[in-house]
Design a protein around this motif. Structure first.
Motif, short mmCIF file in Angstrom:
data_model
loop_
_atom_site.label_atom_id
_atom_site.label_comp_id
_atom_site.label_asym_id
_atom_site.label_seq_id
_atom_site.Cartn_x
_atom_site.Cartn_y
_atom_site.Cartn_z
N GLN A 170 0.81 -1.21 0.00
CA GLN A 170 0.00 0.00 0.00
C GLN A 170 0.85 1.27 0.00
N GLY A 171 1.92 1.32 0.76
CA GLY A 171 2.73 2.53 0.85
C GLY A 171 3.39 2.92 -0.46
N SER A 172 3.65 1.95 -1.32
CA SER A 172 4.33 2.26 -2.58
C SER A 172 3.47 3.12 -3.50
N ALA A 173 2.14 3.10 -3.33
CA ALA A 173 1.27 3.88 -4.20
C ALA A 173 1.50 5.38 -4.03
N PHE A 174 1.85 5.82 -2.82
CA PHE A 174 2.11 7.25 -2.60
C PHE A 174 3.36 7.71 -3.36
N ILE A 175 4.39 6.85 -3.40
CA ILE A 175 5.61 7.20 -4.15
C ILE A 175 5.31 7.27 -5.64
N ASP A 235 17.56 0.03 -6.39
CA ASP A 235 18.80 0.66 -5.94
C ASP A 235 18.67 1.49 -4.67
N TYR A 236 17.46 1.74 -4.18
CA TYR A 236 17.28 2.62 -3.03
C TYR A 236 16.71 1.89 -1.81
N ARG A 237 16.84 0.59 -1.74
CA ARG A 237 16.43 -0.26 -0.60
C ARG A 237 14.92 -0.33 -0.43
N LEU A 238 14.13 0.21 -1.37
CA LEU A 238 12.68 0.19 -1.21
C LEU A 238 12.11 -1.21 -1.41
N ARG A 239 12.74 -2.00 -2.27
CA ARG A 239 12.23 -3.35 -2.50
C ARG A 239 12.29 -4.18 -1.22
N THR A 273 6.92 5.71 3.06
CA THR A 273 6.41 6.71 2.11
C THR A 273 7.31 7.92 1.97
N ILE A 274 8.49 7.92 2.63
CA ILE A 274 9.44 9.04 2.56
C ILE A 274 8.72 10.34 2.94
N PHE A 275 7.99 10.31 4.05
CA PHE A 275 7.28 11.47 4.63
C PHE A 275 6.16 12.00 3.73
N LEU A 276 5.76 11.27 2.70
CA LEU A 276 4.70 11.75 1.81
C LEU A 276 3.34 11.74 2.50
N THR A 277 3.14 10.89 3.49
CA THR A 277 1.89 10.86 4.24
C THR A 277 1.99 11.64 5.55
N PHE A 282 4.02 15.02 5.93
CA PHE A 282 4.06 16.46 5.70
C PHE A 282 3.24 16.84 4.47
N PRO A 283 2.91 18.13 4.36
CA PRO A 283 2.27 18.59 3.12
C PRO A 283 3.16 18.33 1.91
N LEU A 284 2.54 18.31 0.74
CA LEU A 284 3.23 17.88 -0.48
C LEU A 284 4.45 18.75 -0.82
N PRO A 285 4.43 20.08 -0.67
CA PRO A 285 5.64 20.86 -1.00
C PRO A 285 6.85 20.49 -0.14
N ILE A 286 6.60 20.28 1.17
CA ILE A 286 7.71 19.90 2.05
C ILE A 286 8.18 18.48 1.74
N ALA A 287 7.24 17.56 1.55
CA ALA A 287 7.61 16.17 1.26
C ALA A 287 8.35 16.07 -0.07
N THR A 288 7.99 16.93 -1.06
CA THR A 288 8.68 16.89 -2.35
C THR A 288 10.12 17.35 -2.20
N ARG A 289 10.38 18.37 -1.38
CA ARG A 289 11.75 18.80 -1.14
C ARG A 289 12.57 17.68 -0.49
N ILE A 290 11.96 16.98 0.47
CA ILE A 290 12.66 15.84 1.09
C ILE A 290 12.90 14.75 0.06
N PHE A 291 11.93 14.53 -0.83
CA PHE A 291 12.09 13.49 -1.85
C PHE A 291 13.19 13.87 -2.85
N ASP A 292 13.39 15.18 -3.11
CA ASP A 292 14.52 15.60 -3.94
C ASP A 292 15.83 15.08 -3.37
N ILE A 293 16.01 15.28 -2.08
CA ILE A 293 17.25 14.85 -1.42
C ILE A 293 17.33 13.33 -1.38
N PHE A 294 16.18 12.66 -1.18
CA PHE A 294 16.16 11.20 -1.19
C PHE A 294 16.64 10.65 -2.54
#
Length: 718
Positions: A156-161, A184-188, A237-241, A243-255
């Motif tokens: 289920q969590g993969s759908a947010f990514i 390559d990012y340990r998500l599997r 979900t890498i904080f996608l669930t 924080f709000p989307l703008p903040i989570a997107t910035r964190i996802f950039d660094i991820f």
């Protein structure tokens, strides 16, 4: 060149803009300057990222650190799709061509995906409407991946990514990026059904809390507030669930640039900022705080959170160490679970056998079928006993053979290198001891049953013969079973002993192998030193040979110098003797009257010239002797014997010549030891000639005597 300049000056321009932001409330002029700086910065950022994308390969290799800094400051929205693909190397994947074929296939996870589609970003315009384009492409990507990776399938969590990726790029590209992230990012590992990687992340994050926030860690433990209760969604979900989307997107950039490290950093920074509030709350209050307060703490912007996250100390080596510790703990837990399961199975089987025996004992009548069954069991028991005896004998032979082999091996002195091997051996030993203990308990239980059986069958001699036969068979079966149990126990003990011998053999083999390796190394060193010693001996012999040649040459040169010196001395002696003879001849010629008045002057000049030449040669020879400045060698001694000293010798000759020439009217002056002679010529009157002749005749005899005396006094001895 321009790209490097932009990369270097970007941080400076950002600092100047931040300074203008802080001072914006002072005046209208500062506010207008800040807005102009922001517009220029946005324009420069677009130019910079455009050049980075165009020259990605060179920039990634040469300016990787600067690129990371730029990503931390945020990727422009219009460049985010292509930059994400470049960061994870997903721009040219072969699986992209298979996407359309995967959509035609059927996935076993389609119902689950359909059920969770409406729960993914329910408030976002792209996904909130049922059967909308967003929900359709999200379903396609999740279905395609469930067919590619059937082990993971759907989580289920993969759908947010995937939903975030679809907000930035088309579904084919989003599918490729998601495949790359899973690989390559340990998500599997995070999304596998066992979720072993998620447990590891929880363990590592909990250790970081214990190290950096010990008070909060103790509070969490006292409230039974486990890390998985609030941090699982952060990693899945890498904080996608959160924080709000703008903040989570910035964190996802660094991820996308640095991996899961940013999740640990941001999570610990959030706890640091909320530590005071959390310490005042119980478990329910903390859950409410995580769900309602923390998501809206950074609505003003993510810069403060990202800046705080990079002040957190993150040690990659320590994280690797924690990963090894977690793996060891899980391995032990799995082994314990396997052991417990095995013991439960054996316990269940033993209970079944005991119940069967009790049923047979309680029955008062035995049918013929039961007798036949007992006979079959007896035959099988005897066969198994025979097989056990054979196996036991083979094991004993192997034990003896291994004991012989072990006796020839050296003893183990250093066990520190064999710790890992001994751990495995101890585990096997513990397992064997447990099995042995269970067998002994089983034998004990059988003996108790046997005693009870004997107590029940004390009056069987009164029973009819057929029943007695059945009882005898049952007794024999029980005896065989007891023997079988004892044999199995003995076999277990033998196996345990053999295992110990194998372990000892392995230890000794390892020690012997290491000793052989050390011997080989020492032999190599000995050969190297022998070769080096041979080379040094050859150099020493060559040096001795050269020294002998130099000494021989020096001796030859010394002998040649000595011979030349002797030759020069002999030549000087011969010349001096010749001078003396010429002087004597001159005097004799004067005495005998060979010189007359007319030619006496000419004759005297010739004699003077000869004497001068001889003195010159003597001077040259003496000069060469003084130049060589070599002493006499090897017993060669030149001795001049005079009746007086050197000056007396010369003075006697000079007196003789002076007197003779004065008598004849000619004056000779001989000066000193230098051998120079000066002749003063005076005009002689004819009247004096008679006087000269008479004087010469009168002094002839005296001069001959003087000549003989001087010749005797001068000798050269070699």
């Amino acid at each position: 060149m321009n790209l490097s300049r932009l990369l270097e000056t970007d941080s400076k321009s950002l600092r100047s803009v931040n300074g203008s932001r802080r001072n914006s409330g002072s005046s209208l002029v500062s506010s207008s300057s800040a807005s102009s700086n922001l517009s220029h910065l946005e324009e420069d950022s677009w130019i910079l990222w455009g050049r980075i994308v165009n020259e990605w390969e060179d920039v990634r290799k040469k300016k990787e650190k600067q690129v990371k800094e730029l990503v931390r400051k945020g990727i422009p929205h219009h460049f985010r799709a292509i930059v994400w693909q470049l960061l994870c190397s997903a721009q040219s994947m072969p699986i992209k061509d298979q996407y359309s074929e995967l959509l035609k296939m059927t996935s076993p996870c389609e119902k689950l995906i359909r059920r969770d589609i409406a729960r993914t970003y329910p408030e976002h315009d792209f996904f909130k409407e049922k059967d909308s384009l967003g929900q359709e492409v999200l379903f396609n990507v999740m279905k395609a991946y469930s067919l590619v990776d059937r082990e993971v399938g759907y989580c289920q969590g993969s759908a947010f990514i995937v939903g975030l990726l679809l907000m930035q790029m088309p579904e084919e590209e989003a599918f490729c990026v998601f495949v790359k992230l899973m690989q390559d990012y340990r998500l599997r590992e995070l999304f596998k059904p066992s979720m072993a990687e998620l447990g590891l992340c929880m363990y590592q994050f909990e250790c970081m809390i214990q190290e950096h926030l010990p008070e909060l860690y103790v509070h969490f433990q006292s409230q039974s507030f486990h890390t998985s209760m609030y941090a699982s969604s952060w990693f899945l979900t890498i904080f996608l669930t959160t924080f709000p989307l703008p903040i989570a997107t910035r964190i996802f950039d660094i991820f996308m640039s640095e991996g899961l490290e940013i999740v640990f950093r941001v999570g610990l920074a959030v706890l640091q900022m909320n530590q005071a509030e959390l310490l005042q709350l119980d478990m329910e209050g903390m859950l409410q705080h995580f769900q309602k307060v923390i998501p809206h703490q950074f609505d003003s912007g993510p810069d403060k959170l990202i800046q705080a996250s990079y002040q957190v100390k993150y040690n990659a080596k320590k994280m690797k160490k924690l990963e090894k510790e977690y793996t060891t703990i899980k391995t032990k837990e799995m082994e314990e679970q396997v052991e417990i399961k095995r013991l439960r199975t054996e316990n269940r089987l033993l209970k079944q056998r005991i119940e069967t025996l009790e049923k047979h004992k309680c029955s008062s009548r035995y049918s013929e079928d039961f007798v036949l069954q007992l006979e079959k069991e007896l035959v099988q028991a005897r066969l198994s006993e025979a097989e056990s005896h054979c196996a036991l004998k083979e094991m004993q032979d192997k034990v003896l053979e291994m004991e012989k082999r072990n006796s020839s091996l050296p003893d183990e002195e250093n066990l520190a290198r064999l710790q890992e091997e001994l751990i495995a051996v101890k585990l096997r030993e513990a397992e064997a001891l447990t099995g042995l203990k269970e067998l002994r308990q089983q034998v004990k239980d059988l003996e108790e049953h046997w005693q009870r059986h004997l107590a029940r069958t004390t009056g069987r001699w009164k029973d009819p013969p057929r029943k007695n036969t059945v009882n005898e068979l049952q007794d024999e079966l029980m005896t065989v079973r007891l023997r079988e149990a004892e044999t199995q126990a003995e076999l277990k003990e033998t196996k345990q002993r053999m295992m110990e011998m194998e372990t000892q053999n392995q230890i000794n083999s390892n020690h012997l192998r290491r000793a052989e390796q050390e011997v080989t190394n020492l032999q190599g060193k000995v050969q190297y030193l022998s070769a080096q010693n041979k080379g040094l001996l050859a150099q020493l012999n060559e040096a001795k040979r050269r020294q002998a040649e130099i000494e021989c040459k020096s001796k030859e040169e010394v002998m040649a110098v000595r011979l030349r010196e002797a030759d020069r001395i002999a030549a000087v002696a011969e010349l001096q003797q010749h001078i003396a003879e010429l002087e004597i001849q001159k005097e004799e010629g004067k005495i005998q009257g060979q010189l007359n008045k007319s030619d006496s002057n000419q004759y005297i000049r010739e004699l003077k010239d000869q004497i001068a030449e001889l003195h010159h040669e003597i001077k040259c020879l003496k000069g060469q002797r003084d130049f060589s400045d070599q002493p006499t060698f090897d017993g060669i001694h030149i001795v001049n014997h005079f009746t007086g000293d050197d000056e007396s010798f010369h003075s006697s000759d000079e007196d003789f010549i002076t007197n003779s020439i004065q008598e004849s009217g000619v004056n000779f002056h001989l000066h000193g030891r230098t051998g120079q002679m000066a002749l003063d010529h005076a005009v002689v009157d004819s009247s004096d000639s008679d006087t000269e002749e008479s004087a010469l005749q009168t002094g002839n005899s005296d001069k001959m005597v003087s000549r003989q005396r001087r010749m005797e006094s001068y000798s050269t001895t070699v």
